[in-house]
Design an enzyme around this catalytic site. Structure first.
Site, PDB file in Angstrom:
ATOM      1  N   CYS A   1      -8.510  21.619  23.101  1.00 62.59           N
ATOM      2  CA  CYS A   1      -8.432  20.564  22.099  1.00 62.59           C
ATOM      3  C   CYS A   1      -7.182  20.767  21.249  1.00 62.59           C
ATOM      4  O   CYS A   1      -6.881  21.884  20.844  1.00 62.59           O
ATOM      5  CB  CYS A   1      -9.688  20.683  21.249  1.00 62.59           C
ATOM      6  SG  CYS A   1      -9.595  19.890  19.685  1.00 62.59           S
TER       7      CYS A   1
ATOM      8  N   THR B   1      -6.646  18.667  18.512  1.00 65.75           N
ATOM      9  CA  THR B   1      -6.880  17.844  17.319  1.00 65.75           C
ATOM     10  C   THR B   1      -6.313  18.488  16.053  1.00 65.75           C
ATOM     11  O   THR B   1      -5.668  17.830  15.239  1.00 65.75           O
ATOM     12  CB  THR B   1      -8.396  17.580  17.153  1.00 65.75           C
ATOM     13  OG1 THR B   1      -8.814  16.825  18.275  1.00 65.75           O
ATOM     14  CG2 THR B   1      -8.704  16.806  15.885  1.00 65.75           C
TER      15      THR B   1
END
Ligand code: 5GP
Length: 357
Positions: free
Chosen positions: A186, A188
């Site tokens: 990820c 993010t």
């Protein structure tokens, strides 16, 4: 602007303090748990570890293997209805498999067709999954799903804060999925700056969820999702108060994981990539959406063989954690836990010489 001055903790910031114990052997540690779900009204018994609904880890092959150990596989959402029909002809363990959907209209239309095809009683769990479950639209879709599937156990997320964990349970989730920016593929946090260290998120959200009851037996539950790097992190998550723990990366690279085996310089690898990565967006949507950056990474992990071997190691590790803290059952883990803050979690000085034993 406001600053919360309390430092929030991740898996690598803590260790578990050992405690005097009367346990004779790690065999005495019981890993199965039984839960009652507050909306579906169902009762479940099993080992509360679940593979991520990613195309590397949430496969039919994984479900066949893990259900034998009473563990759950969250099937990824890209299987067609025909593929699901074919799989469910021979798979009859609804307690150990989930259907996954997002909040787009197409996702709900597909679910409707799946139910019409008579597959609704083949899975007892449904995962309603978006990277950011703080959106009001998500809450409305959760309520819609609860009406459509009143007796399915709904896992909804992801969030990382107590007030939103409570909100999702009150709106129809039996289990709230916790984790933003914690996943190994990820990006993010790197792209948006948003996230919450996983151990603190688990402690705070489990405390909130476990306080919610209704007329049915049971309480609100949480599932820690992402960031498990070593087998010890499953134990740490349970110690922090997680009811279920989800991992993608620890179930990637196996025979039962998705994707082809890639051979390079005599070594074997399998792909593992984020479901919002450019790779996944190209594969399933024909390209990266213009309004949306890729928030996932593409990796290739060494091929690790049969997942069953890993599972035995994982169960052994968890039982050993229980022995060190004097917990006879997984349920007791959090009650017996004192975490200590550390600057250094592991001694990695010899890892470059490691061979598989
Ligand atoms: P891992 O076990 O690899 O640390 O984390 C797996 C989790 O990462 C998944 O269950 C899911 O919540 C999250 N995840 C999967 N793909 C992506 C992605 O492309 N972007 C983000 N932000 N999270 C992802």
């Amino acid at each position: 602007m406001r600053i919360d001055n309390e430092t929030k903790l991740d898996f690598e910031d803590i260790l578990i303090r050992p405690k005097r114990s009367t346990l004779g052997s790690r065999k005495e540690v019981q890993l199965e748990r039984t839960f009652s779900f507050i909306h579906s009204g169902r009762k479940w018994t099993g080992i509360p570890i679940i593979t991520s609904n990613m195309d590397a880890s949430g496969t039919f092959e994984m479900a066949k293997a893990l259900s034998q150990h009473k563990m759950i596989t969250a099937l990824h959402k890209f299987y067609s209805i025909d593929q699901l029909k074919e799989f469910f002809k021979d798979f009859h363990n609804p307690d150990y498999v989930t259907y996954t959907l997002g909040i787009r209209d197409e996702d709900f239309e597909k679910l409707q067709k799946v139910l019409e095809a008579g597959l609704g009683d083949k899975f007892n769990f449904i995962v309603l999954d978006v990277p950011n479950a703080y959106l009001q639209r998500f809450v409305f879709k959760l309520e819609e799903l609860r009406k459509l599937c009143p007796t399915h156990t709904i896992i909804a997320g992801n969030v990382v804060t107590n007030e939103m964990a409570e909100e999702l349970i009150l709106r129809g989730a039996d289990i709230v999925k916790i984790g933003i920016g914690s996943g190994s593929v990820c990006t993010t946090r790197r792209k948006t700056g948003v996230g919450y260290p996983q151990i603190s998120a688990i402690i705070e959200c489990s405390d909130a969820a476990h306080g919610i009851t209704n007329s049915k037996p049971g309480v609100g539950l949480i599932m820690a999702d992402g960031g498990v790097v070593h087998t010890c992190d499953f134990g740490k998550a349970f110690c922090a108060g997680a009811d279920f723990v989800m991992s993608g990366s620890l179930f990637s690279g196996y025979l039962q994981s998705g994707g082809e085996i890639i051979e390079r310089n005599g070594k074997k690898f399998k792909q593992y990539y984020g479901m919002s990565s450019a790779k996944a967006q190209e594969k399933y949507y024909g390209g990266v959406f213009k309004h949306r950056a890729s928030e996932g990474r593409y990796t290739e992990v060494p091929f690790k063989g049969d997942v069953n071997e890993f599972i035995l190691d994982l169960f052994g590790s968890l039982r050993s954690t229980g022995t060190y803290i004097g917990a006879r059952t997984l349920k007791e883990f959090s009650k017996r836990t004192t975490f200590i803050l550390v600057n250094r979690q592991l001694n990695t000085s010899n890892e470059k010489y490691e061979t598989k034993n």
